[in-house]
Design a protein around this motif. Sequence first.
Motif, PDB file in Angstrom:
ATOM      1  N   PHE A 290       0.786  -1.148  -0.062  1.00 31.24           N
ATOM      2  CA  PHE A 290      -0.062   0.040   0.009  1.00 31.24           C
ATOM      3  C   PHE A 290       0.907   1.382  -0.171  1.00 31.24           C
ATOM      4  O   PHE A 290       0.370   2.317  -0.813  1.00 31.24           O
ATOM      5  CB  PHE A 290      -1.067   0.095   1.244  1.00 31.24           C
ATOM      6  N   GLU A 291       1.709   1.122   0.763  1.00 31.72           N
ATOM      7  CA  GLU A 291       2.781   2.589   0.814  1.00 31.72           C
ATOM      8  C   GLU A 291       3.522   2.652  -0.488  1.00 31.72           C
ATOM      9  O   GLU A 291       3.733   3.906  -1.100  1.00 31.72           O
ATOM     10  CB  GLU A 291       3.942   2.321   1.674  1.00 31.72           C
ATOM     11  N   THR A 292       3.817   1.527  -1.245  1.00 33.59           N
ATOM     12  CA  THR A 292       4.193   1.729  -2.614  1.00 33.59           C
ATOM     13  C   THR A 292       3.260   2.018  -3.663  1.00 33.59           C
ATOM     14  O   THR A 292       3.555   3.014  -4.659  1.00 33.59           O
ATOM     15  CB  THR A 292       4.682   0.117  -3.043  1.00 33.59           C
ATOM     16  N   TYR A 293       1.975   1.892  -3.435  1.00 32.37           N
ATOM     17  CA  TYR A 293       0.725   1.993  -4.168  1.00 32.37           C
ATOM     18  C   TYR A 293       0.451   3.728  -4.127  1.00 32.37           C
ATOM     19  O   TYR A 293      -0.172   4.181  -5.043  1.00 32.37           O
ATOM     20  CB  TYR A 293      -0.525   1.252  -3.645  1.00 32.37           C
ATOM     21  N   ILE A 294       0.740   4.169  -3.125  1.00 27.40           N
ATOM     22  CA  ILE A 294       0.040   5.408  -2.692  1.00 27.40           C
ATOM     23  C   ILE A 294       0.576   6.574  -3.704  1.00 27.40           C
ATOM     24  O   ILE A 294      -0.085   7.492  -4.151  1.00 27.40           O
ATOM     25  CB  ILE A 294       0.630   5.890  -1.146  1.00 27.40           C
ATOM     26  N   PRO A 295       1.754   6.655  -4.100  1.00 36.12           N
ATOM     27  CA  PRO A 295       2.183   7.607  -4.964  1.00 36.12           C
ATOM     28  C   PRO A 295       1.436   7.558  -6.506  1.00 36.12           C
ATOM     29  O   PRO A 295       1.255   8.640  -7.166  1.00 36.12           O
ATOM     30  CB  PRO A 295       3.611   7.268  -5.403  1.00 36.12           C
ATOM     31  N   PHE A 296       1.022   6.350  -6.680  1.00 37.83           N
ATOM     32  CA  PHE A 296       0.191   6.271  -8.037  1.00 37.83           C
ATOM     33  C   PHE A 296      -1.292   6.494  -7.673  1.00 37.83           C
ATOM     34  O   PHE A 296      -1.946   6.916  -8.625  1.00 37.83           O
ATOM     35  CB  PHE A 296       0.277   4.771  -8.172  1.00 37.83           C
ATOM     36  N   LEU A 297      -1.869   6.517  -6.319  1.00 43.46           N
ATOM     37  CA  LEU A 297      -3.137   7.116  -5.952  1.00 43.46           C
ATOM     38  C   LEU A 297      -3.302   8.497  -6.045  1.00 43.46           C
ATOM     39  O   LEU A 297      -4.305   9.253  -6.505  1.00 43.46           O
ATOM     40  CB  LEU A 297      -3.525   6.584  -4.745  1.00 43.46           C
ATOM     41  N   VAL A 298      -2.052   9.004  -5.680  1.00 43.99           N
ATOM     42  CA  VAL A 298      -2.277  10.702  -5.733  1.00 43.99           C
ATOM     43  C   VAL A 298      -0.817  11.097  -6.292  1.00 43.99           C
ATOM     44  O   VAL A 298       0.101  11.627  -5.684  1.00 43.99           O
ATOM     45  CB  VAL A 298      -2.451  11.401  -4.124  1.00 43.99           C
TER      46      VAL A 298
ATOM     47  N   THR B 149      -7.288  -7.069 -16.860  1.00 40.40           N
ATOM     48  CA  THR B 149      -7.145  -7.568 -15.615  1.00 40.40           C
ATOM     49  C   THR B 149      -5.796  -8.213 -15.497  1.00 40.40           C
ATOM     50  O   THR B 149      -5.217  -8.160 -14.163  1.00 40.40           O
ATOM     51  CB  THR B 149      -8.362  -8.230 -15.018  1.00 40.40           C
ATOM     52  N   PHE B 150      -5.385  -8.963 -16.365  1.00 38.90           N
ATOM     53  CA  PHE B 150      -4.116  -9.795 -16.575  1.00 38.90           C
ATOM     54  C   PHE B 150      -3.067  -8.798 -16.219  1.00 38.90           C
ATOM     55  O   PHE B 150      -1.980  -8.933 -15.678  1.00 38.90           O
ATOM     56  CB  PHE B 150      -4.047 -10.606 -17.755  1.00 38.90           C
ATOM     57  N   ARG B 151      -3.244  -7.692 -16.861  1.00 34.73           N
ATOM     58  CA  ARG B 151      -1.851  -6.755 -16.951  1.00 34.73           C
ATOM     59  C   ARG B 151      -1.949  -6.087 -15.600  1.00 34.73           C
ATOM     60  O   ARG B 151      -0.817  -5.956 -15.049  1.00 34.73           O
ATOM     61  CB  ARG B 151      -2.059  -5.784 -18.188  1.00 34.73           C
ATOM     62  N   HIS B 152      -3.006  -5.765 -14.911  1.00 31.18           N
ATOM     63  CA  HIS B 152      -3.199  -5.177 -13.579  1.00 31.18           C
ATOM     64  C   HIS B 152      -2.554  -6.088 -12.627  1.00 31.18           C
ATOM     65  O   HIS B 152      -2.309  -5.727 -11.546  1.00 31.18           O
ATOM     66  CB  HIS B 152      -4.604  -4.742 -13.426  1.00 31.18           C
ATOM     67  N   VAL B 153      -2.608  -7.383 -12.974  1.00 30.09           N
ATOM     68  CA  VAL B 153      -1.854  -8.522 -12.054  1.00 30.09           C
ATOM     69  C   VAL B 153      -0.326  -8.574 -12.266  1.00 30.09           C
ATOM     70  O   VAL B 153       0.307  -8.497 -11.637  1.00 30.09           O
ATOM     71  CB  VAL B 153      -2.626  -9.925 -12.108  1.00 30.09           C
ATOM     72  N   ALA B 154      -0.099  -8.735 -13.618  1.00 32.48           N
ATOM     73  CA  ALA B 154       1.264  -8.904 -13.964  1.00 32.48           C
ATOM     74  C   ALA B 154       2.119  -7.607 -14.172  1.00 32.48           C
ATOM     75  O   ALA B 154       3.230  -7.984 -13.964  1.00 32.48           O
ATOM     76  CB  ALA B 154       1.155  -9.858 -15.366  1.00 32.48           C
ATOM     77  N   ASP B 155       1.764  -6.523 -14.191  1.00 25.93           N
ATOM     78  CA  ASP B 155       2.652  -5.469 -14.651  1.00 25.93           C
ATOM     79  C   ASP B 155       2.962  -4.566 -13.360  1.00 25.93           C
ATOM     80  O   ASP B 155       3.461  -3.638 -13.893  1.00 25.93           O
ATOM     81  CB  ASP B 155       1.977  -4.746 -15.660  1.00 25.93           C
ATOM     82  N   VAL B 156       2.543  -4.882 -12.202  1.00 30.79           N
ATOM     83  CA  VAL B 156       2.749  -3.893 -11.130  1.00 30.79           C
ATOM     84  C   VAL B 156       4.099  -4.117 -10.827  1.00 30.79           C
ATOM     85  O   VAL B 156       4.693  -5.055 -10.882  1.00 30.79           O
ATOM     86  CB  VAL B 156       1.726  -4.388  -9.875  1.00 30.79           C
ATOM     87  N   PRO B 157       4.634  -3.017  -9.982  1.00 32.17           N
ATOM     88  CA  PRO B 157       5.997  -2.924  -9.770  1.00 32.17           C
ATOM     89  C   PRO B 157       6.347  -3.524  -8.425  1.00 32.17           C
ATOM     90  O   PRO B 157       7.518  -3.672  -8.246  1.00 32.17           O
ATOM     91  CB  PRO B 157       5.982  -1.398  -9.630  1.00 32.17           C
ATOM     92  N   TRP B 158       5.273  -3.809  -7.547  1.00 29.68           N
ATOM     93  CA  TRP B 158       5.762  -4.526  -6.262  1.00 29.68           C
ATOM     94  C   TRP B 158       5.850  -5.961  -6.496  1.00 29.68           C
ATOM     95  O   TRP B 158       4.972  -6.566  -7.154  1.00 29.68           O
ATOM     96  CB  TRP B 158       4.704  -4.314  -5.200  1.00 29.68           C
TER      97      TRP B 158
END
Length: 238
Positions: free
Chosen positions: A121-129, A202-211
Amino acid sequence: MISVYGFGPAWGLPCISPFVTKVVNYMTMAGIPFDLKQQSLATLAEDSPTAKLPYITDDDGTKVNDSTRIVQYLQDRYGDKLDSHLSASDKAVGLAFQRMVEEYTYWSGVIFPRWHNEEVFETYIPFLVPGAEVGPELRVGLLAYRSKIADELDKQGMGLRPDADVLRCLQEDLDALSDFLGAKPFLFGEEPTSYDATVYSTFRHVADVPWDWAGRDYARSKAHLVAYADRMRARFNV
């Protein structure tokens, strides 16, 4: 021109939402011009009929929300450019896979890792805002929003499962998609359909994330799905 409202882009995807990405995929595949606009979160509740994204506004002022209803609206107004050759049986199978991906894989492969794991989630925050300085006030708001999503995750049921079982749920869905796809270029043969817009998103949203997480690695291990994603990207540049 139709306006599509979403969150910001990330990871080579047009939006951090798989549902916004699905609509962008569909409109690109169907050759329907559109303008992708970033929705202000401050006015989302007023601008969107359901306070969720995506929604679209057409030239005549028509506003439609929910990715599936948007696709159906576009098919009705601009012609069914992708699915008209499918049989009723094909469409039944496509709908079943769409429901699996959007009502199950979404929770195990997208929501659970992004919102359940504190480090992710901490990694995700910069993409949220994007571009925002996360001061104390904004952090309080983000944590409150995380709690809201966590409550939805628990009510759906996925949030109550052990981590290992969530991963197993995702793996089973990916296996099913891979086995059905096989060596076919697209889900239903030589040409893509609206169902590919959903599955590819959906596949790319699973496979392409940076974490780093096991679900992402498992998705990347599925050779049929990886090759399929490469074909979709090469053909449509999405």
